[in-house]
Write a protein that holds these residues in place. Sequence first.
Motif, PDB file in Angstrom:
ATOM      1  N   LYS A 119       0.808  -1.376   0.084  1.00  0.00           N
ATOM      2  CA  LYS A 119       0.038  -0.125  -0.143  1.00  0.00           C
ATOM      3  C   LYS A 119       0.845   1.163  -0.030  1.00  0.00           C
ATOM      4  O   LYS A 119       0.613   2.082  -0.676  1.00  0.00           O
ATOM      5  N   GLU A 120       1.916   1.305   0.837  1.00  0.00           N
ATOM      6  CA  GLU A 120       2.615   2.288   0.881  1.00  0.00           C
ATOM      7  C   GLU A 120       3.571   2.511  -0.521  1.00  0.00           C
ATOM      8  O   GLU A 120       3.507   3.675  -1.026  1.00  0.00           O
ATOM      9  N   HIS A 121       3.859   1.465  -0.902  1.00  0.00           N
ATOM     10  CA  HIS A 121       4.452   1.645  -2.499  1.00  0.00           C
ATOM     11  C   HIS A 121       3.719   2.132  -3.472  1.00  0.00           C
ATOM     12  O   HIS A 121       4.053   2.884  -4.220  1.00  0.00           O
ATOM     13  N   ALA A 122       2.357   1.519  -3.463  1.00  0.00           N
ATOM     14  CA  ALA A 122       1.411   2.050  -4.201  1.00  0.00           C
ATOM     15  C   ALA A 122       1.046   3.612  -4.143  1.00  0.00           C
ATOM     16  O   ALA A 122       1.009   4.183  -5.084  1.00  0.00           O
ATOM     17  N   VAL A 123       1.086   4.028  -3.003  1.00  0.00           N
ATOM     18  CA  VAL A 123       0.672   5.603  -2.568  1.00  0.00           C
ATOM     19  C   VAL A 123       1.885   6.367  -3.344  1.00  0.00           C
ATOM     20  O   VAL A 123       1.498   7.458  -4.003  1.00  0.00           O
ATOM     21  N   ALA A 124       3.131   5.897  -3.107  1.00  0.00           N
ATOM     22  CA  ALA A 124       4.307   6.750  -3.491  1.00  0.00           C
ATOM     23  C   ALA A 124       4.296   6.786  -5.026  1.00  0.00           C
ATOM     24  O   ALA A 124       4.731   7.759  -5.470  1.00  0.00           O
ATOM     25  N   GLU A 125       3.945   5.448  -5.563  1.00  0.00           N
ATOM     26  CA  GLU A 125       4.007   5.518  -7.123  1.00  0.00           C
ATOM     27  C   GLU A 125       3.015   6.305  -7.522  1.00  0.00           C
ATOM     28  O   GLU A 125       2.947   7.189  -8.623  1.00  0.00           O
ATOM     29  N   ILE A 126       1.805   6.251  -7.295  1.00  0.00           N
ATOM     30  CA  ILE A 126       0.489   7.277  -7.716  1.00  0.00           C
ATOM     31  C   ILE A 126       1.189   8.566  -7.347  1.00  0.00           C
ATOM     32  O   ILE A 126       0.884   9.481  -8.739  1.00  0.00           O
ATOM     33  N   LEU A 127       1.562   8.937  -6.327  1.00  0.00           N
ATOM     34  CA  LEU A 127       2.103  10.459  -6.166  1.00  0.00           C
ATOM     35  C   LEU A 127       3.387  10.730  -7.238  1.00  0.00           C
ATOM     36  O   LEU A 127       2.935  12.062  -7.792  1.00  0.00           O
ATOM     37  N   SER A 128       4.074   9.916  -7.223  1.00  0.00           N
ATOM     38  CA  SER A 128       5.060  10.559  -8.294  1.00  0.00           C
ATOM     39  C   SER A 128       4.546  10.492  -9.830  1.00  0.00           C
ATOM     40  O   SER A 128       4.982  11.282 -10.319  1.00  0.00           O
ATOM     41  N   ARG A 129       3.745   9.695 -10.168  1.00  0.00           N
ATOM     42  CA  ARG A 129       3.094   9.654 -11.327  1.00  0.00           C
ATOM     43  C   ARG A 129       2.085  10.545 -11.640  1.00  0.00           C
ATOM     44  O   ARG A 129       2.348  11.320 -12.664  1.00  0.00           O
ATOM     45  N   THR A 130       1.407  11.124 -10.711  1.00  0.00           N
ATOM     46  CA  THR A 130       0.504  12.224 -10.857  1.00  0.00           C
ATOM     47  C   THR A 130       1.509  13.671 -10.889  1.00  0.00           C
ATOM     48  O   THR A 130       1.158  14.432 -11.424  1.00  0.00           O
ATOM     49  N   GLU A 131       2.529  13.427  -9.956  1.00  0.00           N
ATOM     50  CA  GLU A 131       3.302  14.996 -10.345  1.00  0.00           C
ATOM     51  C   GLU A 131       3.877  15.173 -11.637  1.00  0.00           C
ATOM     52  O   GLU A 131       4.001  15.767 -11.969  1.00  0.00           O
ATOM     53  N   GLU A 132       4.456  13.799 -12.287  1.00  0.00           N
ATOM     54  CA  GLU A 132       4.692  13.861 -13.594  1.00  0.00           C
ATOM     55  C   GLU A 132       3.697  14.203 -14.466  1.00  0.00           C
ATOM     56  O   GLU A 132       4.013  15.206 -15.375  1.00  0.00           O
ATOM     57  N   ASP A 133       2.672  13.926 -14.443  1.00  0.00           N
ATOM     58  CA  ASP A 133       1.361  14.223 -15.013  1.00  0.00           C
ATOM     59  C   ASP A 133       1.192  15.766 -15.038  1.00  0.00           C
ATOM     60  O   ASP A 133       1.037  16.689 -15.862  1.00  0.00           O
ATOM     61  N   ASP A 134       1.503  16.330 -13.867  1.00  0.00           N
ATOM     62  CA  ASP A 134       1.226  17.758 -13.629  1.00  0.00           C
ATOM     63  C   ASP A 134       2.317  18.550 -14.254  1.00  0.00           C
ATOM     64  O   ASP A 134       2.239  19.696 -14.880  1.00  0.00           O
ATOM     65  N   VAL A 135       3.617  17.930 -14.124  1.00  0.00           N
ATOM     66  CA  VAL A 135       4.681  18.699 -14.936  1.00  0.00           C
ATOM     67  C   VAL A 135       4.364  18.798 -16.591  1.00  0.00           C
ATOM     68  O   VAL A 135       4.709  19.730 -17.094  1.00  0.00           O
ATOM     69  N   GLU A 136       3.884  17.544 -16.816  1.00  0.00           N
ATOM     70  CA  GLU A 136       3.723  17.491 -18.414  1.00  0.00           C
ATOM     71  C   GLU A 136       2.536  18.449 -18.402  1.00  0.00           C
ATOM     72  O   GLU A 136       2.450  19.430 -19.704  1.00  0.00           O
ATOM     73  N   ASP A 137       1.341  18.399 -17.850  1.00  0.00           N
ATOM     74  CA  ASP A 137       0.352  19.353 -17.998  1.00  0.00           C
ATOM     75  C   ASP A 137       0.878  20.972 -18.209  1.00  0.00           C
ATOM     76  O   ASP A 137       0.319  21.705 -18.993  1.00  0.00           O
ATOM     77  N   ASP A 138       1.586  21.241 -17.112  1.00  0.00           N
ATOM     78  CA  ASP A 138       2.135  22.458 -17.227  1.00  0.00           C
ATOM     79  C   ASP A 138       2.829  22.965 -18.192  1.00  0.00           C
ATOM     80  O   ASP A 138       2.688  24.047 -18.765  1.00  0.00           O
ATOM     81  N   SER A 139       3.658  22.064 -18.898  1.00  0.00           N
ATOM     82  CA  SER A 139       4.409  22.383 -19.880  1.00  0.00           C
ATOM     83  C   SER A 139       3.641  22.664 -21.412  1.00  0.00           C
ATOM     84  O   SER A 139       3.973  23.334 -22.119  1.00  0.00           O
TER      85      SER A 139
END
Length: 124
Positions: free
Chosen positions: A88-108
């Motif tokens: 569960k902890e790993h899943a949360v970390a992965e989800i957060l890192s991937r949504t942060e990547e999506d946010d960076v891509e959205d910003d660009s």
Amino acid sequence: MLQLTFFKDSTREQPSSHSTTASGTSATHNDIHEGDIAHFSQVGFNALVQSLAVQQGFQVDVIRTVYKYLISYEKTVEVIEAMREAAKEHAVAEILSRTEEDDVEDDSVKGDSVKEDSIKEEEE
């Protein structure tokens, strides 16, 4: 003469050769034939493994593999619960890192569209 008793005779005391199970029911050891004990043990073990697999979200083979390396079912439950928590902890970390990547891509992408809008305004 063979006499079958289906109901407990409350007037006579039976020798105490029974134990109380976790569910509070009484199980007489004499009720299980010696040759069936191994079979019933395996059936009970299979049921416990299946139940743990469903509760913790792992395949039965994973539970059995962990059990094989430990000294008891209790230790297996502890390890499986720790595995679930870690997953569960790993899943949360992965989800957060991937949504942060999506946010960076959205910003660009937003930045590019803002640049395009300002270029269009300058051309007009």
